[in-house]
Design an enzyme around this catalytic site. Structure first.
Site, PDB file in Angstrom:
ATOM      1  N   GLU A  35       0.802  -1.230   0.000  1.00 56.72           N
ATOM      2  CA  GLU A  35       0.000   0.000   0.000  1.00 56.72           C
ATOM      3  C   GLU A  35       0.837   1.284   0.000  1.00 56.72           C
ATOM      4  O   GLU A  35       0.721   2.121   0.895  1.00 56.72           O
ATOM      5  CB  GLU A  35      -0.965  -0.022   1.196  1.00 56.72           C
ATOM      6  N   ASN A  42       2.206  -5.170  -3.141  1.00 55.72           N
ATOM      7  CA  ASN A  42       0.818  -5.503  -2.803  1.00 55.72           C
ATOM      8  C   ASN A  42       0.002  -4.235  -2.553  1.00 55.72           C
ATOM      9  O   ASN A  42       0.456  -3.341  -1.833  1.00 55.72           O
ATOM     10  CB  ASN A  42       0.846  -6.358  -1.521  1.00 55.72           C
ATOM     11  N   HIS A  56     -10.328  -6.796  -1.867  1.00 55.09           N
ATOM     12  CA  HIS A  56     -11.376  -6.620  -0.859  1.00 55.09           C
ATOM     13  C   HIS A  56     -12.571  -6.029  -1.603  1.00 55.09           C
ATOM     14  O   HIS A  56     -12.599  -4.840  -1.897  1.00 55.09           O
ATOM     15  CB  HIS A  56     -10.916  -5.683   0.262  1.00 55.09           C
ATOM     16  N   GLU A  98      -5.707 -10.872  -1.166  1.00 52.48           N
ATOM     17  CA  GLU A  98      -6.466 -10.724   0.098  1.00 52.48           C
ATOM     18  C   GLU A  98      -7.956 -10.733  -0.201  1.00 52.48           C
ATOM     19  O   GLU A  98      -8.686  -9.819   0.172  1.00 52.48           O
ATOM     20  CB  GLU A  98      -6.102  -9.407   0.799  1.00 52.48           C
ATOM     21  N   ASP A 138     -11.802 -10.995  -0.169  1.00 49.22           N
ATOM     22  CA  ASP A 138     -13.061 -11.203   0.561  1.00 49.22           C
ATOM     23  C   ASP A 138     -14.132 -10.394  -0.165  1.00 49.22           C
ATOM     24  O   ASP A 138     -13.824  -9.453  -0.876  1.00 49.22           O
ATOM     25  CB  ASP A 138     -12.961 -10.875   2.060  1.00 49.22           C
TER      26      ASP A 138
HETATM   27  O1  9MR Z   1      -7.055  -8.022   8.659  1.00 51.96           O
HETATM   28  C1  9MR Z   1      -6.032  -7.236   9.256  1.00 51.96           C
HETATM   29  C2  9MR Z   1      -6.472  -6.723  10.628  1.00 51.96           C
HETATM   30  O2  9MR Z   1      -6.686  -7.816  11.515  1.00 51.96           O
HETATM   31  C3  9MR Z   1      -5.411  -5.782  11.192  1.00 51.96           C
HETATM   32  O3  9MR Z   1      -5.880  -5.197  12.398  1.00 51.96           O
HETATM   33  C4  9MR Z   1      -5.079  -4.686  10.181  1.00 51.96           C
HETATM   34  C5  9MR Z   1      -3.926  -3.788  10.662  1.00 51.96           C
HETATM   35  O4  9MR Z   1      -2.715  -4.507  10.748  1.00 51.96           O
HETATM   36  O5  9MR Z   1      -4.701  -5.254   8.937  1.00 51.96           O
HETATM   37  C6  9MR Z   1      -5.712  -6.065   8.348  1.00 51.96           C
HETATM   38  O6  9MR Z   1      -5.232  -6.579   7.126  1.00 51.96           O
HETATM   39  C7  9MR Z   1      -4.961  -5.617   6.111  1.00 51.96           C
HETATM   40  C8  9MR Z   1      -3.731  -6.077   5.349  1.00 51.96           C
HETATM   41  O7  9MR Z   1      -2.651  -6.221   6.234  1.00 51.96           O
HETATM   42  C9  9MR Z   1      -3.379  -5.108   4.243  1.00 51.96           C
HETATM   43  N1  9MR Z   1      -4.504  -4.865   3.367  1.00 51.96           N
HETATM   44  C10 9MR Z   1      -5.770  -4.504   4.018  1.00 51.96           C
HETATM   45  C11 9MR Z   1      -6.109  -5.538   5.095  1.00 51.96           C
HETATM   46  C12 9MR Z   1      -7.461  -5.202   5.732  1.00 51.96           C
HETATM   47  O8  9MR Z   1      -7.404  -3.974   6.409  1.00 51.96           O
END
Ligand code: 9MR
Length: 284
Positions: A98, A135, A171, A202, A204
């Site tokens: 990101e 990513n 997502h 990722e 969903d």
């Molecule tokens: O699903 C993840 C959540 O449990 C964490 O609190 C959050 C912060 O670390 O990150 C979420 O996963 C993210 C991923 O690392 C990067 N892309 C977006 C995902 C959803 O927010």
């Protein structure tokens, strides 16, 4: 269930900076070590997530207190230590997560393309064989951010940075016009032209805000999963699909957006129509 249903495992949070290095000088490898061992015992591959991330809140406070130059040294040390520790055991890494703005304003948070290129070089030095990925979200289909990331990766490839591919987070919210299968296929094809692999990294699919009966929403979700996974299966450069969790009980969507049902297994671990919509050959 993980071992039975899936061929690959991604620690969702356990390899992030905040989990590994909450205090300066302290490394917390017990949870990811257990996950990697679990995967090995069950013949699953492991992908690592993530070595660097442009969002400030993803780093521990001690890191945020460093100067920019010190942060880059810390990122180098981190990459050497973490990639080195799992060399030969983790098969792919999200190197930078990101980094790109959504609105066309370029890289976020004072990060430069040279910084990102360096991160890929350090990761390559630490493991010559691991697949190295950039990513991001909102880049699976067409649009400004998708084009901005493509252009950046084109430049990184041109200068010889060891990038192997890109992860499309996926997502998706079905009530918010997610990218179509056709768009995603076209995007995968342009990356193939660049010699880069892609992954659905990722996935969903939110359906809570979609109109219709529950059965209709679940059917639409199953169709979307099937179509996107089908695009990956048909693309010669698509390495695989990762779902962001496997049961709705622990999905981040619940915490962020309220009750939702985005995954292949519901809150009671029962398979949903989406599970049956996905060609299991694709779950690698
Ligand atoms: O699903 C993840 C959540 O449990 C964490 O609190 C959050 C912060 O670390 O990150 C979420 O996963 C993210 C991923 O690392 C990067 N892309 C977006 C995902 C959803 O927010």
């Amino acid at each position: 269930m993980l071992a039975r249903e899936f061929g690959s495992l991604v620690p969702g949070n356990a390899l992030k900076w905040k989990a590994l290095r909450s205090d300066r000088g302290v490394w917390t490898f017990d949870v990811p070590d257990q996950m990697v061992e679990f995967a090995e015992q069950n013949g699953m591959r492991v992908k690592g997530h993530t070595l660097a991330w442009s969002k400030e809140s993803s780093y521990p406070n001690w890191f945020l207190m460093l100067t920019r130059a010190e942060q880059l040294v810390a990122i180098r040390d981190h990459i050497q230590a973490v990639v080195g520790r799992y060399a030969g055991r983790i098969t792919a890494w999200d190197v930078w997560n990101e980094a790109m703005a959504n609105d066309g304003s370029g890289l976020l948070g004072g990060v430069s393309e040279d910084d990102i290129a360096d991160a890929f070089r350090w990761a390559r030095e630490a493991d010559p064989d691991v697949v190295l990925l950039y990513n991001d979200y909102k880049i699976a289909g067409s649009g400004r951010k998708s084009d901005d990331v493509f252009a950046m990766l084109q430049r990184l490839v041109a200068i010889g940075a060891p990038v192997d591919g890109v992860g499309f987070q996926m997502h998706a919210n079905l009530a918010d016009a997610p990218p179509s299968a056709t768009e995603i296929a076209a995007n995968m094809a342009r990356y193939e032209g660049l010699g880069l692999n892609v992954t659905i990294s990722e996935m969903d699919v939110r359906i809570a805000d979609l109109a219709g009966t529950t059965d209709e929403r679940l059917e639409a979700q199953a169709n979307y999963y099937r179509d996107v996974v089908g695009v990956c299966l048909a693309a010669p450069n698509c390495l695989g699909v990762t779902f962001w969790g496997f049961t709705d009980r622990y999905s981040w969507i619940d915490a962020r957006h309220g009750a939702a049902d985005p995954l292949l297994f519901d809150e009671n671990l029962a398979a949903t129509p989406a599970y049956f919509g996905v060609d299991r050959k694709s779950v690698v």
